[in-house]
Design an enzyme around this catalytic site. Structure first.
Site, mmCIF file in Angstrom:
data_model
loop_
_atom_site.group_PDB
_atom_site.id
_atom_site.type_symbol
_atom_site.label_atom_id
_atom_site.label_comp_id
_atom_site.label_asym_id
_atom_site.label_seq_id
_atom_site.Cartn_x
_atom_site.Cartn_y
_atom_site.Cartn_z
ATOM 1 N N GLY A 199 1.013 -0.831 0.239
ATOM 2 C CA GLY A 199 -0.128 0.009 -0.267
ATOM 3 C C GLY A 199 0.847 1.537 0.243
ATOM 4 O O GLY A 199 0.767 2.280 -0.812
ATOM 5 N N CYS B 42 28.059 5.481 1.628
ATOM 6 C CA CYS B 42 28.847 6.075 2.890
ATOM 7 C C CYS B 42 28.227 5.688 4.723
ATOM 8 O O CYS B 42 29.333 5.975 5.172
ATOM 9 C CB CYS B 42 29.543 7.221 2.499
ATOM 10 S SG CYS B 42 30.573 7.817 2.924
#
Lengths: 139, 405
Positions: free
Chosen positions: B203, B329
């Site tokens: 949904g 990162c």
């Protein structure tokens, strides 16, 4: 992840971005990191012949905000120091100053490596032996 | 006035449509009944609402309402489909074929299957992110029981050749499961025309609530069954026990209905803005679109800006623009996106990517602002990128011996 104010400040207003003349024998250049790892730092120092003091320092960095901030801070700290004093800069000082979280410690290690690489480049250019540094191994 | 921050991370989740919320509210308060309570009006009202929503969900994908199993979301659907088929069809074989660019919910479930003694083939993709149908054909074995290939990719938006995959599966008597989380509600998906046997979707990627999704399980040609992964009251035709999340289901149903009615309009709206964004950002030197541009979701773009690191790039504007990057990162692994790497991108380009996901609520003003902010940040960071300087000096970056960590 939230960045510390100091990291944001260095990122937004980086100090000493630029390039010094590599061919100048008073200039030492350190290029560390790798594009594949997402971090490359180039740090340069210009040493005054007479006094042995670092009179200028510049950087360029490919990397995250913490990497940019670590190198910007490093250039600020380098200026006005003697080469011997510069060797003593420790990555944990950078971690502390910038409040880097554990996943960003490698950025500070890279900055320390860049300082040492620049110093050794300067030493070799001036007929001195390279200094041997202990591996930090935190990358 | 432009309201900040701008949200362009709709592949992660979409805002809920206010019309969806409106239909849900009564089911938290006055119509709070348990849909399994068969002997009083509270239960009847809940059951009626669930039945209606089940029709709305089924209609969006061309299924029969009886073929819809409500789940908590796509991750559960992926687990139930793959583990459920593996257990149910154990006597037929133990081999599953999937693709390296699947979502972790599929890949990690497949790893789990391998631990159980199953065999899994991970197909690689071409540079454009699509599979080569010949690779799939070559991977089929007599023991293959399931092909699990996503409809459209969450990072680059490329749409796999679903009909061809389905035809190949059918020809070989293999079930075909598709994780269609990013596709359903955005582009026409029809389980009959597409030939899909099992399909999961959720949904919250289509303007509905979080915590509710569905697994489509075909009932005819062939009749498919999955072994339940949770024991309990035998809800959802015994395939998924647990009291039904009635308000969630009602909202999911409404979201499906809105997507069905407005899909064409939404797709046109998002693709016009996406193209504007992409064309403008590609004006920046050394920027590259990742993934096949033709077979792609209308609202998705993935662009790499060479010699600029993605997280550093995001930091330039992430207070004002919500986006995600292929750079990891921030994650402990520091590994860039495995999807982009599977497309053959070098780590450097994978680190340099941004993913854009637009929605029906995205405005042109937001796109104009985004173009300006990103362009400025890329240019600023390139000014401080040693790689960019070397590139401009004509230095081949591959010729440098980098100190790998």
């Amino acid at each position: 992840m939230a960045y510390s104010d100091k990291v944001i400040d260095h990122y937004s207003n980086p100090k000493n971005v630029g390039t010094l003349d590599k061919a100048n024998k008073n200039v030492g250049t350190g290029l560390v990191g790798a594009p594949e790892c997402g971090d490359v730092m180039r740090l340069q120092i210009e040493v005054d012949d007479a006094t042995g003091i670092i009179k200028d320092a510049k950087f360029k960095t490919f990397g995250c905000g913490s990497a940019i901030a670590s190198s910007s801070l490093a250039t600020e700290w380098l200026k006005g120091k003697t080469v011997d004093q510069a060797v003593a800069i420790d990555n944990m000082d950078i971690v502390e100053e910038l409040n880097l979280p554990p996943v960003k410690i490698h950025c500070s290690v890279l900055a320390e490596d860049a300082i040492k690489a620049a110093i050794n480049d300067y030493r070799v250019k001036n007929g001195l032996e390279q200094l041997v540094f202990e591996e930090k191994g935190v990358h | 006035m432009l309201k900040l921050p701008v949200y362009l991370d709709n592949n992660a989740t979409t805002p809920m449509d206010p019309r969806v919320l409106e239909t849900m509210i009564p089911y938290f308060t006055e119509n709070f009944g348990n849909a399994a309570s068969r002997n009083h009006p509270f239960g009847w009202a809940a059951e009626e609402a669930v039945d209606y929503a089940r029709e709305q969900v089924a209609q969006l994908i061309g299924a029969d309402p009886k073929e819809i199993i409500f789940t908590s979301g796509a991750t559960e659907g992926d687990n139930l489909a793959i583990k459920g088929v593996y257990e149910m069809y154990a006597s037929k074989g133990n081999h599953i074929i999937t693709v390296t660019t699947e979502h972790k919910a599929v890949l990690d479930t497949c790893k789990h299957i391998e631990k159980l003694g199953g065999e899994v083939t991970y197909l690689s993709v071409k540079e454009d992110g699509l599979i080569d149908i010949k690779d799939l054909e070559a991977a089929i074995k007599p023991t293959t029981i399931l092909i699990s290939i996503m409809y459209a990719n969450n990072e680059v938006g490329v749409i796999q050749p679903i009909k061809e995959i389905a035809a190949l599966a059918k020809k070989n008597g293999i079930l075909f499961f598709s994780d269609a989380t990013q596709a359903v509600g955005k582009i026409p998906v029809n389980v009959i025309a597409d030939g899909i046997d099992l399909m999961t979707f959720t949904g919250h990627k289509m303007y509905g609530p979080k915590g509710i999704g569905a697994l489509y399980v075909r009932r005819k040609n062939p009749r498919v069954k999955v072994t339940a992964q949770m024991d309990g009251g035998g809800h959802e035709r015994g395939m998924r026990s647990g009291t039904l999340n009635v308000p969630g289901i009602v909202g999911f149903g409404k979201a499906c209905e809105l997507c069905r009615l407005e899909m064409e309009q939404d797709a046109k709206h998002t693709s016009v803005l996406r193209d504007k964004l992409e064309n403008a950002l590609c004006q920046i030197e050394e920027s590259y679109v990742n993934g096949n541009k033709e077979h792609r979701l209308p609202h998705v773009a993935n662009i790499s800006f060479k010699h600029v690191e993605g997280e550093g790039l995001l930091m330039g504007f992430n207070k004002n623009i919500a986006l995600s990057s292929g750079s990891a990162c921030t994650s402990a692994s520091l590994e860039p996106s495995y999807v982009l790497k599977a497309l053959g991108l070098g780590d450097d380009l994978a680190h340099s990517s941004l993913r854009f996901g637009l929605s029906r609520f995205t405005t042109e003003e937001q796109i104009d602002y985004t173009i300006e902010q990103i362009t400025n940040t890329v240019l600023k960071l390139r000014d401080m990128s040693p790689l960019w300087e070397m590139y401009k000096e004509g230095i081949d970056l591959n010729s440098i011996e980098w100190a790998h960590h």
